[in-house]
Design an enzyme around this catalytic site. Sequence first.
Site, PDB file in Angstrom:
ATOM      1  N   GLY A  97      13.282   6.902 -13.246  1.00 29.18           N
ATOM      2  CA  GLY A  97      13.826   5.551 -13.130  1.00 29.18           C
ATOM      3  C   GLY A  97      15.324   5.578 -12.906  1.00 29.18           C
ATOM      4  O   GLY A  97      15.840   6.338 -12.069  1.00 29.18           O
TER       5      GLY A  97
ATOM      6  N   THR B  46      10.267  11.613 -11.340  1.00 31.50           N
ATOM      7  CA  THR B  46      11.241  10.529 -11.288  1.00 31.50           C
ATOM      8  C   THR B  46      11.432   9.937 -12.679  1.00 31.50           C
ATOM      9  O   THR B  46      10.493   9.806 -13.459  1.00 31.50           O
ATOM     10  CB  THR B  46      10.800   9.435 -10.300  1.00 31.50           C
TER      11      THR B  46
ATOM     12  N   GLY C  20       0.856  -1.179   0.000  1.00 38.05           N
ATOM     13  CA  GLY C  20       0.000   0.000   0.000  1.00 38.05           C
ATOM     14  C   GLY C  20       0.892   1.229   0.000  1.00 38.05           C
ATOM     15  O   GLY C  20       1.856   1.306   0.781  1.00 38.05           O
TER      16      GLY C  20
ATOM     17  N   GLN D  79      -3.571   6.607  -9.891  1.00 38.69           N
ATOM     18  CA  GLN D  79      -4.971   7.021  -9.890  1.00 38.69           C
ATOM     19  C   GLN D  79      -5.267   8.050 -10.972  1.00 38.69           C
ATOM     20  O   GLN D  79      -6.436   8.325 -11.268  1.00 38.69           O
ATOM     21  CB  GLN D  79      -5.373   7.582  -8.522  1.00 38.69           C
TER      22      GLN D  79
ATOM     23  N   ASN E 229       6.009  10.188 -12.176  1.00 42.43           N
ATOM     24  CA  ASN E 229       7.075   9.717 -13.051  1.00 42.43           C
ATOM     25  C   ASN E 229       6.878  10.362 -14.428  1.00 42.43           C
ATOM     26  O   ASN E 229       5.983  11.190 -14.619  1.00 42.43           O
ATOM     27  CB  ASN E 229       7.105   8.187 -13.121  1.00 42.43           C
TER      28      ASN E 229
ATOM     29  N   ASP F 114       7.770   4.746  -3.896  1.00 41.48           N
ATOM     30  CA  ASP F 114       7.355   5.060  -2.526  1.00 41.48           C
ATOM     31  C   ASP F 114       8.571   5.271  -1.630  1.00 41.48           C
ATOM     32  O   ASP F 114       8.593   6.163  -0.780  1.00 41.48           O
ATOM     33  CB  ASP F 114       6.491   3.931  -1.958  1.00 41.48           C
TER      34      ASP F 114
ATOM     35  N   ASN G  63       3.809   2.122   2.590  1.00 42.65           N
ATOM     36  CA  ASN G  63       5.188   2.003   2.107  1.00 42.65           C
ATOM     37  C   ASN G  63       5.995   3.265   2.390  1.00 42.65           C
ATOM     38  O   ASN G  63       7.162   3.194   2.801  1.00 42.65           O
ATOM     39  CB  ASN G  63       5.200   1.735   0.601  1.00 42.65           C
TER      40      ASN G  63
ATOM     41  N   GLY H 220      17.393   8.925 -12.732  1.00 39.97           N
ATOM     42  CA  GLY H 220      17.358   9.852 -11.618  1.00 39.97           C
ATOM     43  C   GLY H 220      16.049  10.595 -11.497  1.00 39.97           C
ATOM     44  O   GLY H 220      14.975  10.028 -11.672  1.00 39.97           O
TER      45      GLY H 220
END
Length: 328
Positions: free
Chosen positions: A225, A223, A48, A173, A195, A257, A52, A228
């Site tokens: 991946g 983010t 969750g 979401q 991301n 997270d 997390n 960076g």
Amino acid sequence: MRIAVTGSIATDHLMTFPGRFTDQFLPDQMDRVSLSFLVDELDIRRGGIGANICYGMGNLGKESILVGSVGDDFADYRSWLERHAVDTASVHVSELHHTARFLCTTDQDQNQIATFYAGAMSEARSIELRPVADRVGGLDLVIVSPNDPEAMLRHTEECRTRGIPFAADPSQQLARMDGADVRRLIDGAAYLFSNEYEKALAEEKTGWSGEEILERVGIRITTLGAKGVVIDRGGVEGLHVPAVPVEKVVDPTGVGDAFRAGFLSALAWELPLERAAQVGHTIAAHALEAAGPQEYSLARQAFLDRFAAAYGSDAAAGIAPHLTCPNP
């Protein structure tokens, strides 16, 4: 700095498929897909997104306040979180539903297909933040992470009404929310996390350009991946912070997270944004090397050594006074 993390609390069922998902799809049959993947492994883990993030903060020695909804099967999970410096007193326990379930299959290229059963999470919309703030003596920041969509909107609106700074973290979401709701969710946020894909999706759904979003939020964290993260603010050139090298990728579930946990903890320590991203990357690397979003643990000296190897000894010296990992 009192940080409340609103978001999902779930049990993760994580499976590993030894092939590639892309090899199973037939381009001329995409309108009637019916696939079954025989998996090699099944791990049942605590998860969750809200939980997390709180778990990661606790591993750095930073207490957080978890706000969400669970079923009456939460007792063992509650004990686990409390042992990791998470305040669970504001978690609502449903009398009708089980705790949410996340079922995720990962292929050999680290692509994922996932299904989420909301269960008790749907009752998070009934949680008001004022009693939480009153109980702990006020809130300095509220993280609105993926949860029941109505709960996310309610918490965002309450933060605006009560003047509580909030961080918008809509993540997955975004896919089920319409443009009007996405605009309500991120407008006025002190921080906006996403991301690369979610960044583009948010712009498409809101109809706002990247520059227009930066006029409505304080700081945008994207983010990338293994590449960076980029931190953007209106009128300022974006800041790119490289990731920490990873020895072996085990499971990407919960890595974002973990990054947020490190970033938020560093904010609570009043460190600059670059250093916050570096702390986030370091804990994210630990999470990526573990099977499950709450299966890593942090030892203080090992964390500092890895941080120094990636960002230099001076940077490590800057975080050392704040780092109070449970393990030496």
